[in-house]
Design a protein around this motif. Structure first.
Motif, PDB file in Angstrom:
ATOM      1  N   VAL A 145       0.817  -1.217   0.000  1.00  0.00           N
ATOM      2  CA  VAL A 145       0.000   0.000   0.000  1.00  0.00           C
ATOM      3  C   VAL A 145       0.855   1.273   0.000  1.00  0.00           C
ATOM      4  N   SER A 146       1.824   1.365   0.924  1.00  0.00           N
ATOM      5  CA  SER A 146       2.645   2.573   0.953  1.00  0.00           C
ATOM      6  C   SER A 146       4.073   2.207   1.311  1.00  0.00           C
ATOM      7  N   LEU A 147       4.929   3.221   1.266  1.00  0.00           N
ATOM      8  CA  LEU A 147       6.351   2.978   1.526  1.00  0.00           C
ATOM      9  C   LEU A 147       6.755   3.381   2.933  1.00  0.00           C
ATOM     10  N   ASP A 148       5.781   3.763   3.773  1.00  0.00           N
ATOM     11  CA  ASP A 148       6.187   4.316   5.058  1.00  0.00           C
ATOM     12  C   ASP A 148       6.894   3.300   5.945  1.00  0.00           C
ATOM     13  N   SER A 156      -1.922   5.216   3.900  1.00  0.00           N
ATOM     14  CA  SER A 156      -1.361   6.372   3.210  1.00  0.00           C
ATOM     15  C   SER A 156      -1.331   6.008   1.741  1.00  0.00           C
ATOM     16  N   THR A 197       6.204   8.161   0.788  1.00  0.00           N
ATOM     17  CA  THR A 197       5.101   8.390   1.706  1.00  0.00           C
ATOM     18  C   THR A 197       5.530   9.387   2.776  1.00  0.00           C
ATOM     19  N   PRO A 237      12.639   2.203   0.066  1.00  0.00           N
ATOM     20  CA  PRO A 237      13.142   1.535  -1.141  1.00  0.00           C
ATOM     21  C   PRO A 237      14.549   0.964  -0.975  1.00  0.00           C
ATOM     22  N   ALA A 294      -0.483   3.587  -5.025  1.00  0.00           N
ATOM     23  CA  ALA A 294      -1.410   2.491  -4.742  1.00  0.00           C
ATOM     24  C   ALA A 294      -2.721   2.674  -5.492  1.00  0.00           C
TER      25      ALA A 294
END
Lengths: 330, 589
Positions: free
Chosen positions: A127-130, B336, B514, A134, B348
């Motif tokens: 869903v996200s990179l938090d 997020s 993010t 990477p 996403a």
């Protein structure tokens, strides 16, 4: 969108005399499947044909947990980040155990066990990179079979670092019991124009890369001893193709790739990517196909297809058998 | 009893076989259907001999269709047995139920596509009786849900033996639809352009409509699509035709036998085209005195850059970094969501259509400006836990502009709190510094240092409705009018966090990962990490604007919400967007 996180389940049995102590109880809503290799040999196949996975062993630390008879490893359990162990309890509920270190690397996806019961696991954003930076996506982590502690095992070298146009790194892991080699596929640094992924042969004892294949964006992978020798099969991350390379007696990767088939060629086949390749029977290849476009995925229903192929030793080739849809909510 | 059966030559998976009967069984139970259906009222018939064998009794009469029947019969000539099988299937209460909206009872658009004597391969354990009686197979297509029902009918006893439902699947097309698809393809200018000539109506082949054209061909619209294929010497042109909307969706060349590129479908073609056209290259736009470049980013939505009005620079760039959504009744549950390109991105929720540019008109219909709108959608939207977001920029001929974003539902619940992270990077025409000030109820108070402010309904505004002001060294600049529901777009107010920080290239000029976490409801939305006490007086500044919007699913009050309703027998999605975003008004010198 990709269903990367969540490598499925691997079942482990423990002695019936061990009593479960439930660390946390959560009903499991996601689909699960016992992915343990079947032990029934196919009578018609020569004994040397089949996947070299017979040495895989359950982690030693599991016996300390008293979770129950059959334990599942998962990396996609709803409500959890990272790896979990689950076991169904006599009252029907599911006990979930997570070591405090198992969420240290954010969301995880592919994993594999070795002959000592160590678990190797790779991160993948969800869903996200938090929680999945990477630059950390080309790492492999190891969960020690005795302590259950997860720690960094190896940082794989990339051709280019992962970035916002391709936040993925390691995509697949497998273990070869013959050569005692760990194999990892990575798409780190690949772009729309350049296929810069790599497949690595890693020595688990020294955590070093032994051999590698460059310029390949591969997803799921698995080794198989066929009639013409052992090969590493892998699914392309860029199309629905399943390819392979020969492995020598040391498990080293050869450079010459062979196209086996496309999932799309199967009747009803989809333009999917082989997230996972397994051999549930000695002569059967199971490919789990998903949609993947090098983007993250939104939390929602997932749809996967299982493709089954049967090995033809006379031609050292695979024939399509059937396809199944698997749906669920994550 | 209904069973999930599938003829051997259909691509029905085991899972579907397992799941569909459960679904349909539930419907049956709701409908009060029993194990065996009661045959529909018919004209007098010969008595059916008990234990009849393969010798079919004579057909005396064909049952008439129930007056309430809403399924369209096959538009082909049928023999007596076909007619009988069709009418029995159409009269079946179960089929009527399956083609009716369960919530409202409204009939859905459904049509018989084929009636055939049952082949051996059609008979399964659930329709085993068909080995001893005469069975026909009736294919009924539900246009509203893109579902095929394979109905096995025992015509000897005039009853439905089994119904197999196959979602996202279309049956063999009847001849009139094949002709219609061909006509659409042949007459499409896009096809003529690709081929270099107008094809002969009999030239296209419908080769493999069912097998070579994937049954998820129109994945986004969930419509019935087929691909008339124009076969050339060493390649083929696929014309993807949407028979539900009766239009050409796309054309795409393929090489014979090359599977590496996948099959052309609505989704894959859109994805590829958008990526090539809008993610890999910037576009310049000049209109109504404005000029700008725009590009779809990997994770920050549609970014405008080098925006100028009447030749004077206004914005270095503007974009939307993240959508944060949390659910108030579920502790720390949320996401997020980054928005961006449909391939090779860390988004996403992705763009599945190109940016739309159109005019803005006033109440008199006079064109007063233009907008750029970008849609980002999850393919399964508006199903629960699927999202749709819109980004919009409005530019007016008088120099005003508005930066906007909306959620269009539906998310994972009715207790969602959305926060949209706008990054607005203004520039002075002369390249000099700018100063940010806030109206305190009586005068403009300059923000001396980097800081944030949370607007509430009680926050004082100027008589014109302005809350902030950005001025250049010559006192030109812009007022900022927050959204309090006055813009006529259904918005109910932003109650936004505003952060002003000194511009640093590494704080967001490039695509951002993010920023912040999903579920903080206080000032910790992400931009606060750039606040470290720097002076922002007469400086190069960046404005972060973060509206806080709550969704609502109460009938009559819907907001940030979407739902499916039936219109003319088809499901259409009704949306209640929650538009946000401030208006920038030039300061008159």
């Amino acid at each position: 969108m990709a269903v990367i996180a969540g490598g499925g389940w691997w079942a482990m049995r423990q002695r019936a005399s061990e009593q479960p102590t439930v660390a946390a109880v959560t009903p499991v809503t996601s689909q699960s499947q016992d992915l343990a290799p079947a032990s029934t040999p196919e009578a018609t196949l020569p004994p040397n044909i089949g996947p070299p996975t017979g040495c895989i062993h359950r982690p030693a630390f599991v016996s300390q947990l008293n979770l129950g008879d059959q334990i599942y490893i998962g990396t996609n359990l709803k409500g959890y980040t990272g790896l979990t162990l689950s076991a169904q309890q006599p009252d029907g509920r599911v006990a979930v155990y997570q070591h405090p270190t198992w969420d240290d690397a954010g969301n995880l996806a592919a994993y594999v066990l070795d002959q000592a019961g160590n678990i190797y696991v790779a991160p993948a954003p969800f869903v996200s990179l938090d929680e999945n930076l990477p630059e950390e996506q080309n790492n492999i982590y190891k969960i020690d079979t005795h302590t259950g502690v997860m720690s960094l095992f190896i940082k794989l070298p990339w051709a280019q670092p992962p970035n916002t146009t391709n936040p993925y790194g390691v995509m697949g892991l497998t273990y070869d019991c013959d050569a005692h080699s760990l194999y990892a596929s990575s798409v780190a640094g690949s772009t729309y124009d350049e296929e810069l992924g790599r497949i690595f042969q890693i020595d688990p004892a020294t955590a070093t890369v032994v051999s590698q294949l460059d310029g390949v964006d591969a997803f799921g992978l698995a080794a198989y001893r066929g009639a013409a020798g052992k090969r590493l099969y892998f699914g392309s991350a860029r199309n629905s193709g399943i390819r392979s390379v020969a492995l020598d007696e040391t498990g080293a990767l050869s450079a010459e790739q062979r196209l086996e088939f496309y999932l799309l060629q199967a009747p009803g086949g989809q333009d999917e990517r082989a997230k996972r390749i397994q051999f549930p029977k000695r002569d059967e290849m199971l490919v789990k196909g998903i949609e993947f476009n090098y983007t993250l995925r939104a939390a929602s229903d997932f749809k996967e297809h299982d493709y089954t192929y049967r090995y033809d030793p006379a031609n050292d080739a695979w024939e399509f058998v059937r396809m199944r849809l698997r749906e669920g909510v994550q | 009893m209904l069973h999930g059966l599938l003829p051997a030559d259909k691509n029905m998976t085991t899972t579907k076989r397992l799941l569909l009967p459960i679904l349909i069984l539930s419907l049956l139970l709701l409908a009060g259907c029993g194990k065996q259906e009661t045959p529909a009222p018919v004209a007098p018939t010969a008595p059916v001999e008990q234990g009849a064998t393969q010798t079919a009794p004579a057909i005396i009469a064909i049952p008439t269709l129930s007056p309430a029947n809403h399924i369209t019969p096959l538009a082909e000539e049928l023999d007596e047995k076909q007619q009988l099988a069709q009418n029995v299937a159409m009269n079946s209460p179960l089929l009527q139920k399956l083609t009716t909206d369960p919530k409202t009872g409204q009939p859905l658009r459904a049509e018989v596509f084929g009636v055939y004597p049952a082949r051996e391969s059609d008979i399964t354990s659930e329709s085993e009786i068909c080995k001893t009686v005469t069975c026909y197979r009736v294919d009924i297509y539900n246009w509203a849900t893109n579902t095929t029902y394979v109905v096995m009918v025992d015509i000897d006893n005039q009853q439905v033996v089994n119904v197999d439902a196959m979602p996202e699947t279309s049956p063999e097309l009847p001849p009139h639809l094949i002709r219609e698809a061909m006509d659409i393809a042949v007459n499409a200018p896009e096809v003529e352009k690709e081929l270099g000539f107008k094809p002969d109506p009999d030239a296209p082949t419908m080769a493999g409509v069912k097998t070579t054209f994937n049954n998820t061909a129109c994945e986004l619209s969930h419509h019935l699509c087929v691909a008339p294929t124009f076969e050339m010497k060493d390649k083929a042109l696929w014309a993807i035709v949407d028979l539900t909307d009766k239009k050409l969706v796309a054309v795409r060349w393929t090489d014979y036998g090359d599977y590496s590129g996948g099959l052309p479908t609505e989704e894959t073609v859109e994805r590829q085209d958008i990526f090539e056209e809008y993610c890999r290259q910037s576009h310049e736009l000049e209109k109504d005195g404005w000029r700008m470049d725009f590009i779809l980013t990997a994770s920050d939505g549609l970014r405008l850059s080098d925006v100028a009005f009447q030749g004077e620079p206004v914005l270095r760039s503007v974009k939307l970094v993240d959508y944060h959504v949390s659910y108030s009744t579920q502790d720390q549950f949320g996401y997020s969501d980054a928005i961006g390109c449909p391939m090779f991105s860390s988004a996403a929720v992705v763009a599945m259509s190109p940016p739309e540019i159109g005019p803005i008109t006033d109440d008199d219909g006079q064109e007063i400006g233009f907008y750029i709108n970008q849609d980002f959608v999850h393919p399964l939207w508006p199903q629960p836990c699927n999202y749709r977001y819109n980004q919009r920029y409005e530019f007016y001929k008088d120099g005003r502009f508005r930066v906007m974003a909306a959620n269009l539902g539906r998310g994972c619940g009715n207790d969602a709190v959305y926060r949209f992270l706008y990054r607005i990077d203004p520039v002075a025409p002369d390249g000099g510094g700018q100063t940010f000030a806030q109206w305190d109820g009586s005068e403009w108070k300059v923000w001396e240092k980097e800081q944030w402010f949370k607007e509430t309904p009680d926050t004082p505004l100027t008589p014109e409705g302005y809350l902030y002001r950005v001025t250049n060294q010559d006192d030109s600049g812009y007022y900022i009018e927050p959204n309090r529901g006055q813009f006529g777009d259904g918005g109910r107010g932003d109650n936004a966090f505003t952060y002003v920080v000194k511009h640093h290239p590494d704080e967001g000029d490039a695509d951002m990962l993010t920023l912040g976490v999903c579920c903080n409801l206080d000032y910790r939305q992400g931009p606060e990490v750039f606040i470290d006490g720097e002076s922002i007086v007469d400086a190069d500044i960046v404005i972060w604007y973060v509206p806080v919007v709550e969704n609502d699913d109460r009938p009559g009050h819907e907001y940030c919400w979407a739902d499916k309703v039936v219109e003319n027998g088809m499901y259409v999605t009704k949306i209640w967007p929650c538009w946000s975003g401030p208006m920038f008004i030039p300061i008159s010198k």
